[in-house]
Each structure stands twice: as C-alpha cells, then as structure tokens.
Write a protein that holds these residues in place. Structure first.
Motif, mmCIF file in Angstrom:
data_model
loop_
_atom_site.group_PDB
_atom_site.id
_atom_site.type_symbol
_atom_site.label_atom_id
_atom_site.label_comp_id
_atom_site.label_asym_id
_atom_site.label_seq_id
_atom_site.Cartn_x
_atom_site.Cartn_y
_atom_site.Cartn_z
ATOM 1 N N LEU A 1 59.850 8.797 27.918
ATOM 2 C CA LEU A 1 60.472 9.852 28.656
ATOM 3 C C LEU A 1 61.324 9.393 29.789
ATOM 4 N N MET A 2 60.821 8.357 30.270
ATOM 5 C CA MET A 2 61.519 7.687 31.299
ATOM 6 C C MET A 2 62.853 7.072 30.986
ATOM 7 N N CYS A 3 62.894 6.273 29.654
ATOM 8 C CA CYS A 3 63.896 5.759 29.102
ATOM 9 C C CYS A 3 65.016 7.022 28.989
ATOM 10 N N VAL A 4 64.793 7.949 28.193
ATOM 11 C CA VAL A 4 65.578 8.986 28.089
ATOM 12 C C VAL A 4 66.272 9.528 29.272
ATOM 13 N N LEU A 5 65.203 9.870 30.432
ATOM 14 C CA LEU A 5 65.660 10.301 31.635
ATOM 15 C C LEU A 5 66.632 9.774 32.563
ATOM 16 N N ILE A 6 66.291 8.286 32.429
ATOM 17 C CA ILE A 6 67.176 7.278 33.084
ATOM 18 C C ILE A 6 68.597 7.347 32.651
ATOM 19 N N LEU A 7 68.753 7.506 30.823
ATOM 20 C CA LEU A 7 70.101 7.352 30.379
ATOM 21 C C LEU A 7 70.791 8.508 30.637
ATOM 22 N N LEU A 8 69.950 9.857 30.605
ATOM 23 C CA LEU A 8 70.757 11.063 31.161
ATOM 24 C C LEU A 8 71.132 10.813 32.398
ATOM 25 N N VAL A 9 70.446 10.535 33.513
ATOM 26 C CA VAL A 9 71.129 10.370 34.981
ATOM 27 C C VAL A 9 72.172 9.297 35.034
ATOM 28 N N GLY A 10 72.074 8.321 33.892
ATOM 29 C CA GLY A 10 73.095 7.270 34.075
ATOM 30 C C GLY A 10 74.420 7.904 33.469
ATOM 31 N N VAL A 11 74.297 8.597 32.381
ATOM 32 C CA VAL A 11 75.575 9.324 31.747
ATOM 33 C C VAL A 11 76.300 10.356 32.801
ATOM 34 N N PHE A 12 75.293 11.093 33.352
ATOM 35 C CA PHE A 12 76.079 12.163 34.137
ATOM 36 C C PHE A 12 76.576 11.479 35.534
ATOM 37 N N SER A 13 75.852 10.570 35.857
ATOM 38 C CA SER A 13 76.496 9.652 37.212
ATOM 39 C C SER A 13 77.861 9.002 37.027
ATOM 40 N N PHE A 14 77.911 8.530 35.461
ATOM 41 C CA PHE A 14 79.067 7.726 35.014
ATOM 42 C C PHE A 14 80.134 8.643 34.962
ATOM 43 N N ASN A 15 80.027 10.002 34.260
ATOM 44 C CA ASN A 15 80.932 11.115 34.097
ATOM 45 C C ASN A 15 81.530 11.457 35.448
ATOM 46 N N ARG A 16 80.727 11.673 36.249
ATOM 47 C CA ARG A 16 81.040 12.162 37.852
ATOM 48 C C ARG A 16 81.826 11.412 38.499
ATOM 49 N N VAL A 17 81.545 9.971 38.272
ATOM 50 C CA VAL A 17 82.214 8.960 39.082
ATOM 51 C C VAL A 17 83.414 8.679 38.523
ATOM 52 N N GLU A 18 83.738 8.737 37.287
ATOM 53 C CA GLU A 18 84.865 8.366 36.545
ATOM 54 C C GLU A 18 86.090 8.933 36.702
ATOM 55 N N ARG A 19 86.029 10.290 37.314
ATOM 56 C CA ARG A 19 87.188 10.934 37.702
ATOM 57 C C ARG A 19 87.894 10.591 38.957
ATOM 58 N N VAL A 20 86.993 10.021 39.832
ATOM 59 C CA VAL A 20 87.662 9.623 41.107
ATOM 60 C C VAL A 20 87.580 8.346 41.507
ATOM 61 N N PHE A 21 86.733 7.406 40.496
ATOM 62 C CA PHE A 21 86.587 5.970 40.973
ATOM 63 C C PHE A 21 87.791 5.120 41.415
ATOM 64 N N ILE A 22 88.902 5.332 40.803
ATOM 65 C CA ILE A 22 90.149 4.600 40.700
ATOM 66 C C ILE A 22 90.772 4.407 42.052
#
Length: 291
Positions: free
Chosen positions: A267-288
């Motif tokens: 459960l923790m592995c899946v939860l951490i991956l979901l949080v990671g993907v969501f964080s990644f998608n959110r940051v990729e739009r403005v990180f540059i």
C-alpha cells in the motif's frame, strides 16, 4: 485571401499528430503517450549504458566488482569484527543478497531524484513526456541489477553444493512482485525529490546522505530478528523492511513474513508512487521558470 489562409490553417490542423496542452490536469497520467515514446526510452537506456562505461577499462565488469568488494568489506567488518548474526545464513551470502537488493533501490532513487535539474537543458528545448527520463533510468539500473542477481545466484548455488543451509522458499513465487514493488518505491521517492529540487536545490546534496541513513533503517546488514521485539514494529513502518526480509526469505529460506506488514508495504509503495507522479505532473508545467 483571408478565406484562403484560414482554409490552409484548418487543413494543417487536421494533419497534426501531436497536440500539447498547456493546462494538462496535474492528476492526469497519460500511459498511452508514454507507450508511444517507447523508442525514446530504449534510446535513452542505450545512451546511459554506453555513456556510463565510456573510456573505462573494465566496462560492465564494474557491476560485479562493486558488490563483491562491498560484500567482502561488510563480511569482515559486520560479520567477523562486529559479529552480527545472520540467521544461520553464510555471512557472505547474507550481505551479497542485501547489497544486490539495496543497490537497485538506491540506484533507482538517486538517478530519478535528479530528473528535473539534471535534464533542464533538454526539457527547455524539446517536448516529450517528462516521465520518459526517470523510466529510462530505472530500466538502465535494472540491467545492473540482473547482472548482480546472476552473480548472487552463482555464489548461492556453489554454497548449496557445499552443504550450506540455504534453499528457495515458497516466497520465490513473489519474487517478480518484490522487484516491481522495489522499483515502484524507488521511482516514487525519486520523482518526489526531483519535483522538490526544482525549488530547493539543497535536496540534491542531501539525497546520497539520506539514502545511506535509510539503509541503516532497513535490515540490509542485519536481520530483523536481531532487533528487540518491542522495536521491530517501528522498523516495519519502513516499507522496505518487509520487502528486504521477504527478498531474503525467497532466495535463502530465512526471513520475516507477516501478511499484514507485507500488505502495508504494498500500500505504501503504491501510495508513494501516486504522490510522486502527481507531484511530477504538477511541477513539470512550471519548473523551467524556477529551476
């Protein structure tokens, strides 16, 4: 004239094969788009493998030399000097098993943690799904893991032939799932750190130190049975603990397994991956603009 121009533009729109949306939802994970870029993933894996061993004399042999030297040092220090128990497993195999497992996880975490900052010169020039980068790095690290796993199996087979008390257990059927969970956890933690480093660059320097501390909080160089019972539940809160013990149980026949703690780790592995993907998608739009 204007009518003719509008007609040409409409015709071009119909020919476009890729539409890049400026405001993609941060929770959206486009698996189909990642699959379309599988050729790029293969190309990056090949590039990483060639670049890593370019101008080296021993080349891929470093995949064998590094774990062997680490295992010898651990055997001398923790096995012979500190005399830590190994649950009846020959110390050399005990430490080689732990190093093989931990090495892949640490590589996944460390390589993906630098995705945004380390590849900003590429991201600023051309569009492709940003998750292609961490995925290619996880696969590149997987090549080294397979080589080291083969090395471990050779030593395990020799020790078994010599009469060492080791054997495969029923948990060997869970082995592919264990590797997948390890990759999911390393990838998830790595891309969370990657998203955070776009704003806080200090994290880049703290990753290697944090990975080392996490190793001591995971039964890599000692068995869980060595820890006093009243403290084991705190160690099991680390999702890697159950995976590490089950990894050892599957290949050597000795390790801890309890269904509730294994389910917690999944459960923790899946939860951490979901949080990671969501964080990644959110940051990729403005990180540059911030990196």
């Amino acid at each position: 004239m204007e009518k003719h121009t509008a007609k040409n533009l409409a015709s071009r729109e119909q020919e476009w094969t890729e539409v890049i949306e400026a405001h993609k939802p941060w929770w959206k994970l486009n698996i189909a788009e990642l699959w379309r870029y599988r050729d790029l993933v293969i190309l990056l894996v090949r590039r990483d493998f060639v670049a890593y061993y370019k101008q080296t004399i021993l080349g891929p042999l470093w995949h064998l030399i590094t774990p062997l030297l680490s295992t010898l040092i651990y055997t001398v220090i923790f096995g012979n000097i500190a005399k830590l128990p190994t649950d009846g497993i020959p110390p050399f195999l005990f430490y080689l098993c732990g190093i093989t497992f931990w090495g892949y996880f640490a590589k996944c975490l460390a390589s993906t943690a630098d995705t945004f900052v380390g590849n900003r010169h590429i991201f600023s020039k051309v569009y492709f799904p940003r998750l292609v980068m961490p995925l290619s790095q996880v696969i590149s690290a997987g090549i080294g893991f397979l080589i080291q796993l083969g090395l471990f199996l050779i030593f395990a087979a020799y020790a078994f032939w010599q009469g060492a008390p080791i054997h495969f257990s029923w948990a060997i059927y869970l082995f592919p799932l264990l590797v997948l969970l390890m990759v999911i956890l390393g990838l998830g933690m790595g891309i969370i750190i990657s998203a955070m480093t776009t704003k806080y660059h200090d994290l880049r320097h703290a990753v290697s130190f944090g990975v080392q501390l996490l190793m001591y909080a995971t039964p890599v160089i000692y068995p869980l049975s060595m820890v006093p019972p009243q403290w084991q539940k705190y160690l099991l809160l680390n999702p890697l603990t159950s995976l590490m013990e089950l990894f050892r149980l599957s290949l050597l026949g000795e390790g801890f397994f309890e269904l509730a703690w294994f389910a917690y780790s999944m459960l923790m592995c899946v939860l951490i991956l979901l949080v990671g993907v969501f964080s990644f998608n959110r940051v990729e739009r403005v990180f540059i603009d911030t990196v």
